[in-house]
Design a protein around this motif. Structure first.
Motif, short mmCIF file in Angstrom:
data_model
loop_
_atom_site.label_atom_id
_atom_site.label_comp_id
_atom_site.label_asym_id
_atom_site.label_seq_id
_atom_site.Cartn_x
_atom_site.Cartn_y
_atom_site.Cartn_z
N VAL A 73 31.84 21.62 -72.82
CA VAL A 73 32.49 20.80 -73.84
C VAL A 73 32.87 21.65 -75.05
CG1 VAL A 73 31.37 18.65 -73.15
CG2 VAL A 73 30.23 20.15 -74.80
N GLU A 74 33.82 21.10 -75.83
CA GLU A 74 34.29 21.77 -77.04
C GLU A 74 33.90 20.93 -78.25
OE1 GLU A 74 35.68 24.68 -77.34
OE2 GLU A 74 35.81 25.09 -75.19
N PHE A 89 28.82 19.84 -86.58
CA PHE A 89 30.05 19.51 -85.87
C PHE A 89 30.60 18.18 -86.35
CE2 PHE A 89 27.14 21.86 -83.08
CZ PHE A 89 27.90 23.00 -82.85
N GLN A 90 31.88 17.95 -86.03
CA GLN A 90 32.55 16.73 -86.45
C GLN A 90 33.63 16.35 -85.45
OE1 GLN A 90 34.68 17.43 -90.11
NE2 GLN A 90 36.00 19.00 -89.21
N CYS A 91 34.16 15.15 -85.62
CA CYS A 91 35.31 14.73 -84.83
C CYS A 91 36.55 15.40 -85.40
CB CYS A 91 35.46 13.20 -84.89
SG CYS A 91 36.99 12.60 -84.12
N PRO A 92 37.32 16.11 -84.58
CA PRO A 92 38.50 16.81 -85.10
C PRO A 92 39.64 15.89 -85.51
CG PRO A 92 38.39 17.00 -82.72
CD PRO A 92 37.12 16.32 -83.14
N THR A 109 37.74 15.87 -68.18
CA THR A 109 38.83 16.67 -67.63
C THR A 109 39.17 17.89 -68.47
OG1 THR A 109 40.39 15.18 -68.74
CG2 THR A 109 39.91 14.74 -66.41
N CYS A 110 38.86 17.84 -69.77
CA CYS A 110 39.17 18.97 -70.64
C CYS A 110 37.98 19.44 -71.48
CB CYS A 110 40.35 18.66 -71.55
SG CYS A 110 40.01 17.34 -72.76
N ILE A 129 43.76 16.52 -78.54
CA ILE A 129 43.67 17.92 -78.93
C ILE A 129 44.55 18.81 -78.04
CG2 ILE A 129 42.12 19.88 -79.36
CD1 ILE A 129 41.71 17.45 -81.21
N CYS A 130 44.34 18.69 -76.72
CA CYS A 130 45.06 19.57 -75.79
C CYS A 130 46.15 18.85 -75.00
CB CYS A 130 44.08 20.23 -74.82
SG CYS A 130 43.25 19.06 -73.71
#
Length: 249
Positions: A73-74, A89-92, A109-110, A129-130
């Motif tokens: 995970v990212e 960490f935080q929600c982007p 999936t990502c 994000i992606c």
């Protein structure tokens, strides 16, 4: 008599925060690469892989058998946070802190982790994000409630049964078996095929193949002699013709 010192009460807020910032296995602060299992528990990948190699993974994580059971995970770090030694960490998307006060989901999936509020505010079938596509079932809640974890557990068991069933079907196909019935291969009588190419309901035929069985209509014995050895001659050897070559008398 000395008074027995009561153990210090654990602050529930600290306990909750620990699950979100520390590895579930080593209890060390989370640092990349970070992975989750299919129940939404967070791990430092290095600690989890090491435990798998040494075969000392706790029983509570016994369902993790290898890399296929973990998802990388990212986590988006909070920029400019230098006051604390621990990475936060935080929600982007929304900027909500990753501390257990808010719901977060990982996209399997990502691997990107976003808050539930982020998914709600920007509804999309692709990662924000992606931009990789995903479906609702690809979302795994992080550190969910008991009911949510139970739901993920049932889903994980269904996936494993499906993989197991697909493996059995693939094995049957490799062995020449489709839907429980043996595929009739043209290999003699081994698979219930007679000399004339007809199937005998799975029972091996004892009839031997003969060229005359497949001979065209009105074909003579000469046709069969092309594919088979000549039949035994009725010629009987006598003293007077013993020196003659067979078939020339």
């Amino acid at each position: 008599m000395y008074a027995v010192k009561k153990p210090d009460k654990v602050d529930p807020n600290e306990r909750r925060l620990s699950k979100w910032v520390n590895c579930s296995l080593s209890y060390e602060p989370l640092r990349h690469p970070v992975v989750i299992d299919k129940l939404g528990n967070l791990f430092n990948k290095e600690a989890l892989v090491e435990a798998l190699l040494k075969k000392n993974l706790p029983k509570q994580f016994g369902y993790i058998k290898g890399l296929k059971d973990m998802i990388t995970v990212e986590l988006a770090e909070i920029p400019g946070d230098t006051e604390s030694r621990e990475v936060k960490f935080q929600c982007p998307i929304t900027g909500l802190e990753f501390n257990g006060k808010y719901k977060f989901f990982a996209i399997r999936t990502c691997g990107h982790i976003l808050s539930a509020k982020g998914f709600k505010e920007v509804k999309s079938s692709t990662c924000l994000i992606c931009h990789k596509e995903f479906v609702e079932s690809d979302k795994i809640i992080i550190n969910g409630t008991e009911e949510e974890v139970t739901e993920l557990w049932e889903k994980m068991k269904e996936e494993k049964l499906k993989v197991k069933d697909n493996g059995k079907k693939s094995k049957k196909l490799r062995n020449g078996d489709v839907n429980g019935k043996e595929v009739a291969l043209l290999s003699g009588t081994k698979h219930g095929i007679e000399g004339n190419g007809a199937q005998t309901n799975g029972k091996a035929s004892t009839k031997k193949f003969k060229a005359t069985d497949l001979a065209p209509a009105h074909a003579t014995s000469v046709y069969a002699s092309i594919f088979t050895s000549s039949r035994k001659s009725d010629f009987k050897e006598t003293y007077s013709c013993r020196s003659l070559p067979l078939g020339r008398n």
